[in-house]
Design a protein around this motif. Structure first.
Motif, PDB file in Angstrom:
ATOM      1  N   LEU A   7      50.940  50.002  28.723  1.00 36.49           N
ATOM      2  CA  LEU A   7      50.357  48.729  28.279  1.00 36.49           C
ATOM      3  C   LEU A   7      51.038  47.546  28.972  1.00 36.49           C
ATOM      4  N   ILE A   8      52.340  47.612  29.123  1.00 36.91           N
ATOM      5  CA  ILE A   8      53.075  46.553  29.826  1.00 36.91           C
ATOM      6  C   ILE A   8      52.672  46.526  31.295  1.00 36.91           C
ATOM      7  N   PHE A   9      52.557  47.708  31.912  1.00 39.61           N
ATOM      8  CA  PHE A   9      52.129  47.800  33.306  1.00 39.61           C
ATOM      9  C   PHE A   9      50.735  47.202  33.472  1.00 39.61           C
ATOM     10  N   SER A  10      49.810  47.581  32.601  1.00 40.19           N
ATOM     11  CA  SER A  10      48.434  47.097  32.706  1.00 40.19           C
ATOM     12  C   SER A  10      48.375  45.574  32.591  1.00 40.19           C
ATOM     13  N   ARG A  11      49.157  45.029  31.656  1.00 40.09           N
ATOM     14  CA  ARG A  11      49.208  43.568  31.512  1.00 40.09           C
ATOM     15  C   ARG A  11      49.726  42.928  32.797  1.00 40.09           C
ATOM     16  N   SER A  12      50.715  43.554  33.433  1.00 43.89           N
ATOM     17  CA  SER A  12      51.272  43.008  34.678  1.00 43.89           C
ATOM     18  C   SER A  12      50.256  43.050  35.818  1.00 43.89           C
ATOM     19  N   ARG A  13      49.262  43.908  35.684  1.00 45.12           N
ATOM     20  CA  ARG A  13      48.215  44.032  36.701  1.00 45.12           C
ATOM     21  C   ARG A  13      46.986  43.183  36.357  1.00 45.12           C
ATOM     22  N   GLY A  14      47.096  42.363  35.321  1.00 45.28           N
ATOM     23  CA  GLY A  14      46.011  41.448  34.978  1.00 45.28           C
ATOM     24  C   GLY A  14      45.049  41.943  33.922  1.00 45.28           C
ATOM     25  N   ASN A  15      45.335  43.091  33.306  1.00 51.99           N
ATOM     26  CA  ASN A  15      44.455  43.615  32.262  1.00 51.99           C
ATOM     27  C   ASN A  15      45.273  43.807  30.989  1.00 51.99           C
TER      28      ASN A  15
END
Length: 125
Positions: free
Chosen positions: A50-58
């Motif tokens: 979830l943290i990774f996805s947020r860092s990718r703009g989602n």
């Protein structure tokens, strides 16, 4: 109409009804030509993902009431875009995959070996 298949070659199983997931919000990782994001991989999301996805703009964690989306929490199941799962794999944080609920078309983006290596190990349901 043919029954959609999963990566195991059997009938595609539901991914999640709570929260309701899928491109069509039918609980399954169903797809058609209009699904440009290819929401094919049923995963059990992790905090790291979830943290990774947020860092990718989602940002999948923040509630979006205007879209009737409560935000995801670690442990919930979700139909993920195949390319996002592959990006997470390359970044070292792929969420575990529920193979029986992952659409066969996911194999156009990742290999069965990659999916099996990150298979969700608890009971499939």
């Amino acid at each position: 109409m043919t029954t959609p298949k999963n990566v195991l070659g059997t009938a595609l199983e539901a991914c999640s009804y709570d929260p309701v997931t899928g491109y069509f919000r039918d609980g399954c990782c169903n797809t058609d030509a209009s699904d440009l994001g290819s929401h094919l991989v049923c995963v059990r999301v992790t905090e790291a993902f979830l943290i990774f996805s947020r860092s990718r703009g989602n940002d999948l964690m923040t509630p979006r009431p205007e879209h009737r989306f409560a935000g995801l929490k670690a442990g919930q199941r979700w139909c993920l875009c195949a390319n996002r799962w592959r990006e997470a794999l390359e970044a070292g944080c792929p969420p575990p995959v529920i193979l029986a609920a992952t659409h066969a078309n996911a194999l156009e983006f990742v290999t069965m070996a990659q999916l099996e290596k990150h298979r969700f190990q608890a009971a499939e349901h």
